[in-house]
Design an enzyme around this catalytic site. Structure first.
Site, PDB file in Angstrom:
ATOM      1  N   LYS A 260     -37.180  -8.969  19.310  1.00  0.00           N
ATOM      2  CA  LYS A 260     -36.145  -9.079  18.271  1.00  0.00           C
ATOM      3  C   LYS A 260     -36.090 -10.509  17.739  1.00  0.00           C
ATOM      4  O   LYS A 260     -36.248 -11.459  18.507  1.00  0.00           O
ATOM      5  CB  LYS A 260     -34.800  -8.664  18.867  1.00  0.00           C
ATOM      6  CG  LYS A 260     -33.661  -8.565  17.866  1.00  0.00           C
ATOM      7  CD  LYS A 260     -32.385  -8.056  18.543  1.00  0.00           C
ATOM      8  CE  LYS A 260     -31.211  -7.973  17.592  1.00  0.00           C
ATOM      9  NZ  LYS A 260     -29.984  -7.477  18.267  1.00  0.00           N
TER      10      LYS A 260
ATOM     11  N   SER B 177     -27.660  -3.708  16.007  1.00  0.00           N
ATOM     12  CA  SER B 177     -28.454  -4.598  15.194  1.00  0.00           C
ATOM     13  C   SER B 177     -29.941  -4.642  15.571  1.00  0.00           C
ATOM     14  O   SER B 177     -30.749  -5.123  14.793  1.00  0.00           O
ATOM     15  CB  SER B 177     -27.890  -6.013  15.292  1.00  0.00           C
ATOM     16  OG  SER B 177     -27.984  -6.513  16.611  1.00  0.00           O
TER      17      SER B 177
ATOM     18  N   SER C 294     -25.839  -3.220  20.467  1.00  0.00           N
ATOM     19  CA  SER C 294     -27.015  -3.348  19.604  1.00  0.00           C
ATOM     20  C   SER C 294     -28.347  -2.919  20.211  1.00  0.00           C
ATOM     21  O   SER C 294     -29.350  -2.869  19.500  1.00  0.00           O
ATOM     22  CB  SER C 294     -27.142  -4.776  19.101  1.00  0.00           C
ATOM     23  OG  SER C 294     -26.263  -4.951  18.026  1.00  0.00           O
TER      24      SER C 294
HETATM   25  N1  GLN Z   1     -22.172  -3.645  15.799  1.00  0.00           N
HETATM   26  C1  GLN Z   1     -21.633  -4.644  16.641  1.00  0.00           C
HETATM   27  C2  GLN Z   1     -21.304  -5.882  15.842  1.00  0.00           C
HETATM   28  O1  GLN Z   1     -21.585  -5.909  14.705  1.00  0.00           O
HETATM   29  C3  GLN Z   1     -22.553  -4.949  17.784  1.00  0.00           C
HETATM   30  C4  GLN Z   1     -23.631  -5.883  17.466  1.00  0.00           C
HETATM   31  C5  GLN Z   1     -24.453  -6.326  18.649  1.00  0.00           C
HETATM   32  O2  GLN Z   1     -24.420  -5.740  19.725  1.00  0.00           O
HETATM   33  N2  GLN Z   1     -25.208  -7.390  18.444  1.00  0.00           N
HETATM   34  O3  GLN Z   1     -20.764  -6.824  16.334  1.00  0.00           O
END
Ligand code: GLN
Length: 484
Positions: free
Chosen positions: A79, A154, A178
């Site tokens: 990532k 994400s 994410s």
């Molecule tokens: N969707 C969540 C956020 O926007 C989780 C994102 C994540 O785990 N990086 O904060």
């Protein structure tokens, strides 16, 4: 056959047995990316020459008998918020569009020591803020099962790449779901470890008290093998822990007879899509058939997880993102008068709107007049949520539920209403608030053919139990195959 359609363990075995070489594996993965990624946009950066060079070096070490681990020679995607020395790391943001880290994250170092070949950097929501991979400054990634739909986020690029057979496995990061939510949307298997298990050194911070790096793969065995490589106490990360037992693959040998599994009744209320709910309950039956004791219970406080999470994550983000000011690295606005204007223009032009929203929200909840009302209250809520899980884990080995309230939405559907998008994280964020490990694996499809994911949560340090339950479930049902 393309070698990336194999699991990482299968491919690693063929490489060890000299049936194929690390270079052939790398070439196959690169060919797949060339063939499929134009549409899918799962990768932001792939340096083909560097990949082949590294694969050649690894192959030599394998032939000399220096690399004998199960993942030696296997291409792994990373990532793009995880630093890779000499390879651009953007966080999918304009503000880091040209950032080439001078060092690698500890997680990447460990993979490389095990002989993995880093294939490239995957697309994500900007700074990991989002649930769809649509907030990326490099354009959205698409869901391999249906390109009109998002891959989730994400870590949507990592999950999409694994689902599309562009690579056998990948690293993601999970601050509020994410790894697990895009795994659910893409029909792959992703694991968020207990907080502190994998070093965060070199992971570009979003919410430091919540962030964890974890594996994404096509089956449970690969997740266990990758986690064995990743887990370590690292003096460079003061929150990393010394774990007594990190032979996670051992857990796959035990069946689930007598295992106590709890299903939170409060996860199945309004807001959960009917098809998803049904698939999850069917999944629970699969484990019951194998001798697990499954019952429903009230977890409580479920409705408070989202507000507490968004207050804490945004507060930490607003502080972590202060360093991106155009001075030290990354993008700097072109024309400005004086230092303050340089900061202002750089940050205004460099960050996207979701990131700005979080910085504003975070600065607000930390400001002196509101600190007690929002930030402190969120911290207290976090402590209560942790207690609710403590009570649950005094009765159950594993908590079973959905990873997301619905399957992958269509592209463009979610960004219109950020609050609605935040609510979609309801089943994942509490594990981060409580530091718990969680795994998401495929448990069927909806009427449109989009994957549904089953989430298993364990108590802190009990990855073994969720792996054990996940493996039993996987053996009974479908393994997440690559799409065609
Ligand atoms: N969707 C969540 C956020 O926007 C989780 C994102 C994540 O785990 N990086 O904060």
């Amino acid at each position: 056959m393309n070698l990336t359609d194999l699991t990482a363990a299968e491919l690693g075995k063929k490489i060890q047995e000299r049936e194929v070489t690390a270079v052939e594996a790398a070439r196959d993965a690169l060919a797949r990316i060339r063939e499929r990624d134009r549409d899918l946009n799962c990768f932001i950066t792939v340096d083909e020459e560097a990949v082949i060079r590294r694969a050649e070096q690894v192959q030599k070490e394998i032939e000399r008998g220096e690399l004998t681990g199960p993942l030696a020679g296997v291409p792994v995607a990373v990532k793009d918020n995880i630093c890779t020395k000499g390879l651009r790391t953007t966080c999918a943001s304009k503000i880091l569009y040209n950032f080439v880290p001078p060092y690698s994250a500890e997680a990447v170092e460990r993979l490389e020591q095990a002989g993995a070949v880093i294939l490239g950097k995957t697309n994500m929501d900007e700074f990991a803020m989002g649930s769809t991979t649509e907030t990326s400054a490099f354009g959205p990634a698409r869901n391999p099962w249906n390109r009109d739909h998002v891959p989730g986020g994400s870590s949507g690029g990592s999950c999409g790449a694994v689902a599309a057979g562009e690579c056998a496995c990948a690293l993601g990061s999970d601050t509020g779901g994410s790894i697990r939510q895009p795994s659910s949307f893409c029909g792959v298997t992703g694991l968020k470890p207990t907080y502190g298990t994998v070093s965060r050194y070199g992971l570009i911070a979003y919410g430091s008290s919540l962030d964890q790096i974890g594996p994404i793969a096509r089956d449970v065995t690969d997740c266990a093998l990758l986690l064995e490589i990743l887990a370590s106490q690292d003096p460079k990360d003061s929150t990393s822990l010394r774990r007594e037992e990190t032979r996670f693959a051992q857990a796959l040998k035990t069946d689930v007879k007598g295992m106590k599994i709890g299903i939170p009744r409060d996860y199945f209320g309004e807001g959960l899509n009917g098809e998803v709910g049904k698939a999850i309950l069917n999944g629970a039956e699969v484990l019951r058939d194998q001798g697990a004791l499954v019952e429903e219970f009230d977890l409580s406080l479920v409705d408070y997880a989202i507000p507490a999470y968004y207050v804490i994550a945004s507060a930490e983000a607003s502080s972590n993102l202060a360093r991106f000011d155009g001075v030290k690295y990354g993008f700097r606005a072109e024309a400005y008068e004086g230092l303050h204007q340089m900061y202002k223009k750089t940050r205004s032009q460099g960050f996207g709107s979701e990131v700005k929203r979080r910085i504003m929200l975070g600065s607000f909840v930390l400001s002196s007049g509101y600190y007690d009302a929002y930030y402190l209250k969120a911290l207290r809520t976090k402590a209560l949520i942790r207690q609710a899980f403590d009570r649950a884990f005094s009765k159950y080995d594993v908590i079973l539920g959905p990873a997301a309230p619905a399957t992958a939405p269509r592209l463009g559907e979610s960004l219109k209403d950020p609050l609605q998008m935040y609510l979609g994280d309801i089943y994942t964020v509490s594990a981060n608030l409580a530091g718990l490990p969680g795994i998401c694996l495929p448990c069927g499809r909806d009427g449109k053919g989009l994957p549904i994911g089953l989430q298993l949560l364990g108590d802190c340090f009990r990855e073994d139990r969720i792996l054990q339950a996940a493996y039993a479930f996987e053996q009974a049902g479908e393994r997440s195959g690559a799409y065609v």
